[in-house]
Design a protein around this motif. Structure first.
Motif, PDB file in Angstrom:
ATOM      1  N   SER A  20      -5.604   5.375  -8.672  1.00 69.43           N
ATOM      2  CA  SER A  20      -6.733   6.328  -8.629  1.00 69.43           C
ATOM      3  C   SER A  20      -6.794   7.155  -9.907  1.00 69.43           C
ATOM      4  O   SER A  20      -7.874   7.416 -10.444  1.00 69.43           O
ATOM      5  N   LEU A  21      -5.625   7.565 -10.377  1.00 70.68           N
ATOM      6  CA  LEU A  21      -5.562   8.334 -11.618  1.00 70.68           C
ATOM      7  C   LEU A  21      -6.060   7.496 -12.793  1.00 70.68           C
ATOM      8  O   LEU A  21      -6.819   7.980 -13.646  1.00 70.68           O
ATOM      9  N   GLU A  47       0.829  -1.211   0.000  1.00 72.38           N
ATOM     10  CA  GLU A  47       0.000   0.000   0.000  1.00 72.38           C
ATOM     11  C   GLU A  47       0.860   1.256   0.000  1.00 72.38           C
ATOM     12  O   GLU A  47       0.875   2.005   0.956  1.00 72.38           O
ATOM     13  N   ILE A  65      -8.182   4.990 -12.670  1.00 76.58           N
ATOM     14  CA  ILE A  65      -9.643   4.864 -12.540  1.00 76.58           C
ATOM     15  C   ILE A  65     -10.325   6.147 -13.002  1.00 76.58           C
ATOM     16  O   ILE A  65     -11.356   6.118 -13.689  1.00 76.58           O
ATOM     17  N   SER A  66      -9.769   7.307 -12.634  1.00 75.02           N
ATOM     18  CA  SER A  66     -10.358   8.603 -13.020  1.00 75.02           C
ATOM     19  C   SER A  66     -10.355   8.780 -14.526  1.00 75.02           C
ATOM     20  O   SER A  66     -11.328   9.281 -15.101  1.00 75.02           O
ATOM     21  N   LEU A 105      -1.191   3.737  -5.024  1.00 73.91           N
ATOM     22  CA  LEU A 105      -2.603   4.101  -4.874  1.00 73.91           C
ATOM     23  C   LEU A 105      -2.959   5.337  -5.692  1.00 73.91           C
ATOM     24  O   LEU A 105      -4.031   5.414  -6.293  1.00 73.91           O
ATOM     25  N   THR A 106      -2.060   6.313  -5.740  1.00 72.24           N
ATOM     26  CA  THR A 106      -2.292   7.524  -6.532  1.00 72.24           C
ATOM     27  C   THR A 106      -2.382   7.186  -8.020  1.00 72.24           C
ATOM     28  O   THR A 106      -3.268   7.668  -8.727  1.00 72.24           O
TER      29      THR A 106
END
Length: 200
Positions: free
Chosen positions: A54-55, A45, A57-58, A50-51
């Protein structure tokens, strides 16, 4: 031996179906990627991982939302074109001046067995059924030409589909063009072929 035309049409059908379900394919791909990398993300983690995820997914979410926005805009534009074309058809069939000129044009036109315009006879006064058809007045002819020019402008602005307009209004435009070329009337000098060239 493989028939290339069948293979090509099958492939094109597959691509069309895939395009229709593109958002679903992207979501399934995203779900597959998440399933594959989830154990590694759970163990490590780190903030960077994670960033980045997330990017990712965005970006996918942005792509899907834009896809639906564009699809909606295309559908809306198509519906607007159909509605506008329908309005022109109603106007054409309900306006007495336009109807009178259209009836006169069909009376004076002569076609061959293939439905190709051969010639026009502006002095003809009776239609096939023996009904007397009077020549349109200057005002009626002018209204008809204005209608054709309006259609031409709408095609150039891409507000109407050219194929639809040609299918319904081209026969009248061809006849009136032949009349303008053969007759020496005042209205003929005021009009140019380019005014309604998209319909011919």
């Amino acid at each position: 031996m493989i028939n290339l035309a069948i293979v090509k049409s099958t492939f094109l059908e597959f691509v069309k179906e895939l395009y229709k379900n593109l958002p679903l394919c992207v979501v399934m791909c995203l779900f597959g990627v998440m399933c594959a990398v989830w154990p590694d993300l759970w163990k490590n983690e780190t903030a960077n991982t994670l960033t980045a995820f997330s990017l990712f997914i965005s970006i996918i979410a942005l792509f899907i939302s834009n896809y639906f926005i564009v699809e909606k805009a295309i559908e809306s534009r198509t519906n607007n074109k159909k509605r506008l074309f329908s309005d022109y058809c109603v106007r054409f069939s309900s306006n007495q001046n336009l109807c009178k000129v259209a009836e006169w044009l069909l009376t004076i036109a002569e076609y061959d067995s293939n439905g190709i315009l051969i010639n026009v006879y502006p002095n003809r006064v009776k239609n096939d059924k023996g009904r007397v058809i009077t020549e349109p007045t200057y005002f009626e002819m002018n209204s008809f030409l204005d209608f054709l020019i309006e259609l031409n402008i709408q095609i150039k602005k891409k507000q109407l589909d050219k194929e639809d307009v040609i299918k319904y209004f081209s026969p009248y435009a061809l006849i009136i063009n032949k009349v303008i070329q053969s007759e020496n009337k005042e209205i003929c000098y005021m009009r140019k072929f380019s005014d309604y060239s998209e319909i011919l």
